[in-house]
Design a protein around this motif. Structure first.
Motif, mmCIF file in Angstrom:
data_model
loop_
_atom_site.group_PDB
_atom_site.id
_atom_site.type_symbol
_atom_site.label_atom_id
_atom_site.label_comp_id
_atom_site.label_asym_id
_atom_site.label_seq_id
_atom_site.Cartn_x
_atom_site.Cartn_y
_atom_site.Cartn_z
ATOM 1 N N VAL A 77 -21.198 3.337 -9.643
ATOM 2 C CA VAL A 77 -21.105 4.549 -8.833
ATOM 3 C C VAL A 77 -19.832 4.477 -7.986
ATOM 4 O O VAL A 77 -19.435 3.385 -7.550
ATOM 5 C CB VAL A 77 -22.364 4.704 -7.928
ATOM 6 C CG1 VAL A 77 -22.442 3.597 -6.899
ATOM 7 C CG2 VAL A 77 -22.423 6.065 -7.273
ATOM 8 N N PRO A 78 -19.164 5.608 -7.763
ATOM 9 C CA PRO A 78 -18.004 5.593 -6.865
ATOM 10 C C PRO A 78 -18.441 5.151 -5.458
ATOM 11 O O PRO A 78 -19.439 5.650 -4.931
ATOM 12 C CB PRO A 78 -17.528 7.050 -6.859
ATOM 13 C CG PRO A 78 -18.040 7.619 -8.150
ATOM 14 C CD PRO A 78 -19.352 6.931 -8.389
ATOM 15 N N VAL A 79 -17.708 4.228 -4.879
ATOM 16 C CA VAL A 79 -18.075 3.696 -3.563
ATOM 17 C C VAL A 79 -18.149 4.808 -2.526
ATOM 18 O O VAL A 79 -18.988 4.766 -1.628
ATOM 19 C CB VAL A 79 -17.132 2.543 -3.127
ATOM 20 C CG1 VAL A 79 -15.749 3.031 -2.796
ATOM 21 C CG2 VAL A 79 -17.700 1.770 -1.969
ATOM 22 N N ALA A 80 -17.332 5.821 -2.664
ATOM 23 C CA ALA A 80 -17.326 6.922 -1.699
ATOM 24 C C ALA A 80 -18.546 7.832 -1.834
ATOM 25 O O ALA A 80 -18.843 8.595 -0.922
ATOM 26 C CB ALA A 80 -16.053 7.749 -1.862
ATOM 27 N N ASP A 81 -19.257 7.739 -2.955
ATOM 28 C CA ASP A 81 -20.398 8.628 -3.196
ATOM 29 C C ASP A 81 -21.748 8.049 -2.786
ATOM 30 O O ASP A 81 -22.779 8.665 -3.025
ATOM 31 C CB ASP A 81 -20.477 9.003 -4.689
ATOM 32 C CG ASP A 81 -19.343 9.907 -5.112
ATOM 33 O OD1 ASP A 81 -18.550 10.331 -4.244
ATOM 34 O OD2 ASP A 81 -19.250 10.196 -6.322
ATOM 35 N N ILE A 82 -21.753 6.871 -2.200
ATOM 36 C CA ILE A 82 -23.019 6.233 -1.840
ATOM 37 C C ILE A 82 -22.984 5.885 -0.361
ATOM 38 O O ILE A 82 -21.972 5.391 0.137
ATOM 39 C CB ILE A 82 -23.281 4.999 -2.733
ATOM 40 C CG1 ILE A 82 -24.649 4.416 -2.497
ATOM 41 C CG2 ILE A 82 -22.199 3.968 -2.589
ATOM 42 C CD1 ILE A 82 -25.071 3.409 -3.548
ATOM 43 N N ASP A 83 -24.077 6.155 0.338
ATOM 44 C CA ASP A 83 -24.069 5.829 1.767
ATOM 45 C C ASP A 83 -24.311 4.324 1.973
ATOM 46 O O ASP A 83 -24.786 3.632 1.083
ATOM 47 C CB ASP A 83 -25.045 6.697 2.566
ATOM 48 C CG ASP A 83 -26.509 6.387 2.314
ATOM 49 O OD1 ASP A 83 -26.865 5.225 2.080
ATOM 50 O OD2 ASP A 83 -27.313 7.324 2.381
ATOM 51 N N GLY A 84 -23.949 3.865 3.149
ATOM 52 C CA GLY A 84 -24.016 2.439 3.449
ATOM 53 C C GLY A 84 -25.393 1.833 3.294
ATOM 54 O O GLY A 84 -25.540 0.725 2.776
ATOM 55 N N LYS A 85 -26.406 2.548 3.729
ATOM 56 C CA LYS A 85 -27.778 2.036 3.647
ATOM 57 C C LYS A 85 -28.195 1.837 2.188
ATOM 58 O O LYS A 85 -28.745 0.797 1.832
ATOM 59 C CB LYS A 85 -28.727 3.002 4.350
ATOM 60 C CG LYS A 85 -30.156 2.544 4.372
ATOM 61 C CD LYS A 85 -31.029 3.548 5.105
ATOM 62 C CE LYS A 85 -32.484 3.152 5.025
ATOM 63 N NZ LYS A 85 -33.349 4.148 5.649
ATOM 64 N N ASP A 86 -27.910 2.823 1.347
ATOM 65 C CA ASP A 86 -28.239 2.707 -0.072
ATOM 66 C C ASP A 86 -27.429 1.600 -0.737
ATOM 67 O O ASP A 86 -27.943 0.856 -1.580
ATOM 68 C CB ASP A 86 -28.000 4.030 -0.799
ATOM 69 C CG ASP A 86 -29.028 5.089 -0.454
ATOM 70 O OD1 ASP A 86 -30.071 4.747 0.148
ATOM 71 O OD2 ASP A 86 -28.791 6.265 -0.775
ATOM 72 N N LEU A 87 -26.158 1.496 -0.371
ATOM 73 C CA LEU A 87 -25.316 0.445 -0.940
ATOM 74 C C LEU A 87 -25.861 -0.931 -0.578
ATOM 75 O O LEU A 87 -25.973 -1.804 -1.440
ATOM 76 C CB LEU A 87 -23.872 0.593 -0.470
ATOM 77 C CG LEU A 87 -22.917 -0.477 -1.015
ATOM 78 C CD1 LEU A 87 -22.797 -0.378 -2.524
ATOM 79 C CD2 LEU A 87 -21.559 -0.338 -0.354
#
Length: 178
Positions: A77-87
């Motif tokens: 997934v693009p790093v910019a498309d995922i929020d920190g908590k989910d990451l």
């Protein structure tokens, strides 16, 4: 927007993680087994089991299944498309997927709040700091002594007061932070 530095913090906060490079990508491994990497174009790649991949794909529409030689190995997934908590959650799941069973079991015990028998961390540091240290695989003061003040402060839940108490406890045993 999530950044590579957030991925780095999430990965390096887990036990025995090393940062390196894999085919020119920033990559993270546990005991030599890669579990997360970032492509040059900003895609986070995570080694996950099939059920976790399907959950990630349904939760993150811009993500995709990751295959190697026709076999499903993870999620991208693009790093910019995922929020920190989910990451953070996905990095943790990927770590559990690739970590040796005993190491994963030790972290699961720490997550459950179970202290190992040899744990000599002072109770005065508080539950959040204890949980963070156990989660990072630091169960004894001798292991804490292998870290710097900044490395400890980078762990979510460890603050200046906990570091001060740890430093005092180490000094009483003739040790200090690295």
């Amino acid at each position: 927007m999530t950044t590579v530095s957030q991925l780095r913090k999430a990965a390096l906060g887990l036990p025995e993680v090393e940062e390196g490079a894999h085919f020119g990508m920033v990559a993270f491994s546990v005991r030599g087994k890669g579990f997360a990497s970032v492509t040059k174009d900003g895609q986070v790649q995570l080694h996950l089991g099939e059920a976790e991949v399907e959950a990630a794909v349904s939760a993150h529409p811009s993500g995709e299944r990751l295959f190697r030689n026709g076999a499903l190995i993870g999620f991208r997934v693009p790093v910019a498309d995922i929020d920190g908590k989910d990451l953070n959650a996905l990095v943790r799941v990927a770590w559990f997927h690739r970590a040796p069973k005993r190491l994963a079991a030790a972290l699961a015990e720490a997550d459950a709040g179970t202290k190992p028998a040899d744990c000599d961390l002072p109770a005065a540091i508080g539950r959040p700091a204890t949980h963070a240290l156990l989660g990072a695989g630091l169960t004894t003061l001798a292991q804490v002594a292998t870290r710097t003040r900044d490395e400890l402060l980078a762990l979510h839940g460890v603050g200046p007061k906990a570091v001060r108490i740890l430093s005092e406890s180490l000094a009483q045993k003739g040790m200090s932070l690295r």
